[in-house]
Design a protein around this motif. Sequence first.
Motif, PDB file in Angstrom:
ATOM      1  N   THR A  28       0.858  -1.186   0.000  1.00  0.00           N
ATOM      2  CA  THR A  28       0.000   0.000   0.000  1.00  0.00           C
ATOM      3  C   THR A  28       0.892   1.233   0.000  1.00  0.00           C
ATOM      4  O   THR A  28       1.735   1.397   0.890  1.00  0.00           O
ATOM      5  CB  THR A  28      -0.927   0.018   1.231  1.00  0.00           C
ATOM      6  N   VAL A  29       0.723   2.082  -1.021  1.00  0.00           N
ATOM      7  CA  VAL A  29       1.615   3.220  -1.225  1.00  0.00           C
ATOM      8  C   VAL A  29       0.782   4.495  -1.309  1.00  0.00           C
ATOM      9  O   VAL A  29      -0.078   4.626  -2.186  1.00  0.00           O
ATOM     10  CB  VAL A  29       2.443   3.059  -2.519  1.00  0.00           C
ATOM     11  N   ARG A  74      -3.145  14.563   6.844  1.00  0.00           N
ATOM     12  CA  ARG A  74      -2.340  13.645   6.025  1.00  0.00           C
ATOM     13  C   ARG A  74      -1.933  12.425   6.837  1.00  0.00           C
ATOM     14  O   ARG A  74      -2.012  11.287   6.355  1.00  0.00           O
ATOM     15  CB  ARG A  74      -1.083  14.356   5.516  1.00  0.00           C
ATOM     16  N   ARG A  75      -1.502  12.685   8.056  1.00  0.00           N
ATOM     17  CA  ARG A  75      -1.079  11.570   8.907  1.00  0.00           C
ATOM     18  C   ARG A  75      -2.228  10.598   9.137  1.00  0.00           C
ATOM     19  O   ARG A  75      -2.030   9.381   9.095  1.00  0.00           O
ATOM     20  CB  ARG A  75      -0.551  12.099  10.242  1.00  0.00           C
ATOM     21  N   TYR A  76      -3.425  11.122   9.365  1.00  0.00           N
ATOM     22  CA  TYR A  76      -4.575  10.235   9.577  1.00  0.00           C
ATOM     23  C   TYR A  76      -4.793   9.331   8.366  1.00  0.00           C
ATOM     24  O   TYR A  76      -4.978   8.115   8.506  1.00  0.00           O
ATOM     25  CB  TYR A  76      -5.848  11.038   9.851  1.00  0.00           C
ATOM     26  N   VAL A  77      -4.776   9.913   7.171  1.00  0.00           N
ATOM     27  CA  VAL A  77      -5.015   9.133   5.952  1.00  0.00           C
ATOM     28  C   VAL A  77      -3.942   8.061   5.777  1.00  0.00           C
ATOM     29  O   VAL A  77      -4.248   6.889   5.510  1.00  0.00           O
ATOM     30  CB  VAL A  77      -5.064  10.063   4.723  1.00  0.00           C
ATOM     31  N   VAL A  78      -2.682   8.444   5.931  1.00  0.00           N
ATOM     32  CA  VAL A  78      -1.574   7.506   5.732  1.00  0.00           C
ATOM     33  C   VAL A  78      -1.635   6.368   6.749  1.00  0.00           C
ATOM     34  O   VAL A  78      -1.452   5.186   6.406  1.00  0.00           O
ATOM     35  CB  VAL A  78      -0.221   8.247   5.801  1.00  0.00           C
ATOM     36  N   GLU A  79      -1.929   6.697   8.010  1.00  0.00           N
ATOM     37  CA  GLU A  79      -2.038   5.663   9.047  1.00  0.00           C
ATOM     38  C   GLU A  79      -3.252   4.789   8.827  1.00  0.00           C
ATOM     39  O   GLU A  79      -3.180   3.554   8.933  1.00  0.00           O
ATOM     40  CB  GLU A  79      -2.114   6.318  10.427  1.00  0.00           C
ATOM     41  N   ASN A  80      -4.384   5.400   8.514  1.00  0.00           N
ATOM     42  CA  ASN A  80      -5.623   4.650   8.342  1.00  0.00           C
ATOM     43  C   ASN A  80      -5.530   3.684   7.170  1.00  0.00           C
ATOM     44  O   ASN A  80      -6.062   2.566   7.227  1.00  0.00           O
ATOM     45  CB  ASN A  80      -6.797   5.617   8.144  1.00  0.00           C
ATOM     46  N   ALA A  81      -4.845   4.095   6.112  1.00  0.00           N
ATOM     47  CA  ALA A  81      -4.699   3.237   4.929  1.00  0.00           C
ATOM     48  C   ALA A  81      -3.668   2.135   5.139  1.00  0.00           C
ATOM     49  O   ALA A  81      -3.641   1.161   4.386  1.00  0.00           O
ATOM     50  CB  ALA A  81      -4.312   4.083   3.719  1.00  0.00           C
ATOM     51  N   ALA A 122      -0.321   2.578   4.849  1.00  0.00           N
ATOM     52  CA  ALA A 122       0.702   2.728   3.811  1.00  0.00           C
ATOM     53  C   ALA A 122       2.086   2.384   4.364  1.00  0.00           C
ATOM     54  O   ALA A 122       2.429   2.757   5.487  1.00  0.00           O
ATOM     55  CB  ALA A 122       0.696   4.152   3.273  1.00  0.00           C
ATOM     56  N   SER A 123       2.872   1.698   3.533  1.00  0.00           N
ATOM     57  CA  SER A 123       4.236   1.361   3.922  1.00  0.00           C
ATOM     58  C   SER A 123       5.271   2.226   3.216  1.00  0.00           C
ATOM     59  O   SER A 123       6.463   2.137   3.506  1.00  0.00           O
ATOM     60  CB  SER A 123       4.521  -0.113   3.607  1.00  0.00           C
ATOM     61  N   ALA A 124       4.822   3.070   2.268  1.00  0.00           N
ATOM     62  CA  ALA A 124       5.735   3.946   1.536  1.00  0.00           C
ATOM     63  C   ALA A 124       4.970   5.159   1.051  1.00  0.00           C
ATOM     64  O   ALA A 124       3.744   5.152   0.957  1.00  0.00           O
ATOM     65  CB  ALA A 124       6.379   3.212   0.360  1.00  0.00           C
ATOM     66  N   ALA A 142       4.696   2.671  10.238  1.00  0.00           N
ATOM     67  CA  ALA A 142       4.576   1.725   9.121  1.00  0.00           C
ATOM     68  C   ALA A 142       5.266   2.211   7.864  1.00  0.00           C
ATOM     69  O   ALA A 142       5.604   1.412   6.982  1.00  0.00           O
ATOM     70  CB  ALA A 142       3.099   1.442   8.833  1.00  0.00           C
ATOM     71  N   VAL A 143       5.469   3.518   7.736  1.00  0.00           N
ATOM     72  CA  VAL A 143       6.075   4.083   6.519  1.00  0.00           C
ATOM     73  C   VAL A 143       7.584   3.878   6.569  1.00  0.00           C
ATOM     74  O   VAL A 143       8.277   4.464   7.405  1.00  0.00           O
ATOM     75  CB  VAL A 143       5.733   5.579   6.372  1.00  0.00           C
ATOM     76  N   GLY A 144       8.088   3.074   5.647  1.00  0.00           N
ATOM     77  CA  GLY A 144       9.500   2.745   5.651  1.00  0.00           C
ATOM     78  C   GLY A 144      10.347   3.577   4.713  1.00  0.00           C
ATOM     79  O   GLY A 144      11.566   3.673   4.892  1.00  0.00           O
ATOM     80  N   GLN A 145       9.725   4.187   3.676  1.00  0.00           N
ATOM     81  CA  GLN A 145      10.528   4.943   2.734  1.00  0.00           C
ATOM     82  C   GLN A 145       9.702   6.023   2.055  1.00  0.00           C
ATOM     83  O   GLN A 145       8.480   5.938   1.982  1.00  0.00           O
ATOM     84  CB  GLN A 145      11.134   4.012   1.674  1.00  0.00           C
ATOM     85  N   VAL A 146      10.426   7.028   1.563  1.00  0.00           N
ATOM     86  CA  VAL A 146       9.828   8.127   0.813  1.00  0.00           C
ATOM     87  C   VAL A 146      10.572   8.250  -0.509  1.00  0.00           C
ATOM     88  O   VAL A 146      11.811   8.241  -0.538  1.00  0.00           O
ATOM     89  CB  VAL A 146       9.922   9.458   1.588  1.00  0.00           C
TER      90      VAL A 146
END
Length: 347
Positions: A52-53, A89-96, A98-100, A120-124
């Motif tokens: 999930t990106v 933004r943080r809510y959306v990324v956490e709720n989804a 996303a790992s990247a 959970a986000v390992g890379q940008v």
Amino acid sequence: MDYAYVLRVAAGKFPTRRAVLSRDGTVTFADLDDLVDRTARALAGQGLAGQTVASILLNEPSTIAVYLGLARIGAVSVPVNTRLTADERRYVVENAGASALVVDHEFAAAGLALRDAVDAVGQVLITNGGHAGAADLDELVAQQHSGEYQAQVPGDRVATVMYTSGTTGFPKGVMRTHDANLWNVANSALGSPRRPDDLEFFTLPIFGIGFMHFALPTLLAGGCLLLDRAFDPERTWELIAQHRPSRIFLAPTMIDSMLAVPGSDRVDASCLEIIYSAYEFPEPLRRRALERFGDRFVYMYGLTEAQLTAAASGEFAAKPTSAGKPMGLMRLHIVDDTGASVPSGTV
């Protein structure tokens, strides 16, 4: 099949025609399809196949490549509204989950902050310009070889999660499968057919459902998309005068801001054969829009969760409250609170 198949079909039919026109020039269908394949390889090389990106991107050819590249590797794409606050933004990324993250260089700092804030986000990965502390996606794409990227992606797999705020509470993530996205494109193409010589000015934010409703149907027909990063009323008039697009989407607030631009009444907009619009239209603004542009409006209704309806050309003037008929292979069914069928006309 994944929903990026739309571009594959178009590239096979119209390889040398222009697919996208932007500040950086034109991109042909063959080159855009190749860019998507190389983007898919670059993303897969970062271990993102099936992941999930999330992305924070503007209206650029590279954004199309990222969205469709994620589709080709079976990843779940989560486009994030560029206008959200840091907490949103943080809510959306956490709720989804996303790992990247893939972000435009304009949002590099926001992307790095999200990486630090969300476990959970390992890379940008950064597009349209590098940034210290993150991978340069453009460089990674440039290192990939050409040729069709082959992957078996089931049509019933979730392809996109688009967040829609509704009226109360936190935004809700709308899960859309590859099949749903493909049907969306097909129904839009059937309900409002494009031509290969169409130039469609894509003014909506590309992170929304308009990408399925408008951008991909135009590409499927061999038409060209005019992209300009983000909507600006004064620049919109300039691009209409310069490039003479045949179609455009203008919401009421966009029309209102354009009509307020000094000297806009002198711009020749006769090239616009169809002006798509939606949302509530105040009657005074509707009259001003008809006076300025003529009766070229196609009034629409749609949802991130669903397909589109569209009024026929001419109905905007005659029936201002009508959202038209279902587009393509779609029907409307009216039910009451219990789910039982009710006759047409029921409130």
